[in-house]
Design a protein around this motif. Structure first.
Motif, mmCIF file in Angstrom:
data_model
loop_
_atom_site.group_PDB
_atom_site.id
_atom_site.type_symbol
_atom_site.label_atom_id
_atom_site.label_comp_id
_atom_site.label_asym_id
_atom_site.label_seq_id
_atom_site.Cartn_x
_atom_site.Cartn_y
_atom_site.Cartn_z
ATOM 1 N N ASN A 157 4.102 -11.523 11.365
ATOM 2 C CA ASN A 157 2.663 -11.511 11.057
ATOM 3 C C ASN A 157 2.344 -12.771 10.261
ATOM 4 O OD1 ASN A 157 1.929 -8.601 11.908
ATOM 5 N ND2 ASN A 157 3.770 -8.389 10.675
ATOM 6 N N ARG A 158 2.234 -13.886 10.940
ATOM 7 C CA ARG A 158 2.188 -15.194 10.305
ATOM 8 C C ARG A 158 0.852 -15.555 9.684
ATOM 9 N NH1 ARG A 158 5.969 -18.848 14.236
ATOM 10 N NH2 ARG A 158 7.521 -17.229 14.564
ATOM 11 N N GLU A 159 -0.167 -14.866 10.003
ATOM 12 C CA GLU A 159 -1.487 -15.207 9.473
ATOM 13 C C GLU A 159 -1.898 -14.241 8.379
ATOM 14 O OE1 GLU A 159 -2.863 -18.025 10.398
ATOM 15 O OE2 GLU A 159 -1.262 -18.324 11.856
ATOM 16 N N ALA A 160 -2.738 -14.710 7.471
ATOM 17 C CA ALA A 160 -3.196 -13.882 6.356
ATOM 18 C C ALA A 160 -4.295 -12.911 6.788
ATOM 19 C CB ALA A 160 -3.707 -14.770 5.228
ATOM 20 N N VAL A 161 -4.834 -13.091 7.991
ATOM 21 C CA VAL A 161 -5.916 -12.240 8.478
ATOM 22 C C VAL A 161 -5.496 -11.630 9.804
ATOM 23 C CG1 VAL A 161 -8.312 -12.220 9.277
ATOM 24 C CG2 VAL A 161 -7.648 -13.689 7.375
ATOM 25 N N LEU A 162 -5.709 -10.332 9.936
ATOM 26 C CA LEU A 162 -5.449 -9.648 11.192
ATOM 27 C C LEU A 162 -6.778 -9.164 11.751
ATOM 28 C CD1 LEU A 162 -2.382 -7.497 10.120
ATOM 29 C CD2 LEU A 162 -2.362 -9.643 11.378
ATOM 30 N N VAL A 163 -6.981 -9.326 13.035
ATOM 31 C CA VAL A 163 -8.231 -8.917 13.668
ATOM 32 C C VAL A 163 -7.911 -7.860 14.716
ATOM 33 C CG1 VAL A 163 -10.200 -9.670 15.040
ATOM 34 C CG2 VAL A 163 -9.243 -11.191 13.289
ATOM 35 N N ASP A 207 -4.580 -2.685 12.361
ATOM 36 C CA ASP A 207 -4.353 -2.368 10.956
ATOM 37 C C ASP A 207 -3.207 -3.215 10.431
ATOM 38 O OD1 ASP A 207 -6.328 -0.435 10.888
ATOM 39 O OD2 ASP A 207 -4.963 1.163 11.480
ATOM 40 N N GLY A 208 -3.309 -3.609 9.188
ATOM 41 C CA GLY A 208 -2.248 -4.398 8.591
ATOM 42 C C GLY A 208 -1.895 -3.885 7.221
ATOM 43 N N ASN A 209 -0.702 -4.182 6.786
ATOM 44 C CA ASN A 209 -0.245 -3.803 5.465
ATOM 45 C C ASN A 209 0.114 -5.054 4.693
ATOM 46 O OD1 ASN A 209 -0.318 -0.961 5.923
ATOM 47 N ND2 ASN A 209 1.506 -1.209 7.176
ATOM 48 N N GLU A 210 -0.114 -5.005 3.370
ATOM 49 C CA GLU A 210 0.231 -6.139 2.528
ATOM 50 C C GLU A 210 1.732 -6.412 2.569
ATOM 51 O OE1 GLU A 210 0.145 -7.314 -2.178
ATOM 52 O OE2 GLU A 210 -1.049 -5.632 -1.483
ATOM 53 N N VAL A 211 2.513 -5.364 2.411
ATOM 54 C CA VAL A 211 3.972 -5.457 2.533
ATOM 55 C C VAL A 211 4.447 -4.278 3.355
ATOM 56 C CG1 VAL A 211 4.323 -6.711 0.374
ATOM 57 C CG2 VAL A 211 4.386 -4.240 0.354
ATOM 58 N N PRO A 212 5.575 -4.423 4.022
ATOM 59 C CA PRO A 212 6.071 -3.318 4.852
ATOM 60 C C PRO A 212 6.317 -2.048 4.042
ATOM 61 C CG PRO A 212 7.300 -5.329 5.263
ATOM 62 C CD PRO A 212 6.423 -5.592 4.083
ATOM 63 N N PHE A 213 6.107 -0.934 4.683
ATOM 64 C CA PHE A 213 6.326 0.368 4.074
ATOM 65 C C PHE A 213 7.734 0.440 3.504
ATOM 66 C CE2 PHE A 213 7.793 4.779 4.430
ATOM 67 C CZ PHE A 213 6.845 5.403 3.633
ATOM 68 N N GLY A 214 7.844 0.846 2.267
ATOM 69 C CA GLY A 214 9.147 1.056 1.662
ATOM 70 C C GLY A 214 9.705 -0.088 0.843
ATOM 71 N N VAL A 215 9.170 -1.305 0.970
ATOM 72 C CA VAL A 215 9.720 -2.436 0.224
ATOM 73 C C VAL A 215 9.613 -2.193 -1.278
ATOM 74 C CG1 VAL A 215 9.402 -4.880 -0.344
ATOM 75 C CG2 VAL A 215 9.441 -4.145 2.044
ATOM 76 N N ARG A 216 8.458 -1.758 -1.737
ATOM 77 C CA ARG A 216 8.300 -1.489 -3.173
ATOM 78 C C ARG A 216 9.232 -0.364 -3.628
ATOM 79 N NH1 ARG A 216 2.745 -3.067 -2.256
ATOM 80 N NH2 ARG A 216 2.273 -4.832 -3.600
#
Length: 95
Positions: free
Chosen positions: A66-72, A75-84
């Motif tokens: 997901n190389r771009e800061a904007v998804l059109v 749905d997008g997530n700031e970081v992948p589920f579970g990283v935190r």
């Protein structure tokens, strides 16, 4: 780096060297993000915990895909589920 380029490429099932420089940037960025979240340098660990290695792999892979800061249109997530969750137990808490 706590994660080698070869390990990330294995995680992502990538072959060849065309994106090696880009992947190295994503590894460095992921490690930097994790350091910011846990509040200590990775060099302070005698051995890098597996959870931090896995979080680095997931985050670097996510940013590569997901190389771009904007998804059109999706749905997008700031970081992948579970990283935190993976890095939470290694965070330095200040009172």
């Amino acid at each position: 780096m706590s994660v080698s380029l070869d390990l990330l490429k294995s995680q992502m099932n990538l072959t060849g060297t065309a994106d090696d420089a880009l992947l190295a940037v994503y590894i460095a960025a992921a490690e930097g993000w994790i350091v910011g979240q846990i509040g200590k340098e990775l060099a302070t660990f005698e051995t890098i915990p597996a959870e931090i290695t896995l979080a680095t792999l997931q985050l670097a892979s996510h940013w590569y895909e997901n190389r771009e800061a904007v998804l059109v249109g999706i749905d997008g997530n700031e970081v992948p589920f579970g990283v935190r969750d993976l890095i939470r137990s290694h965070r330095e808490w200040e009172l």
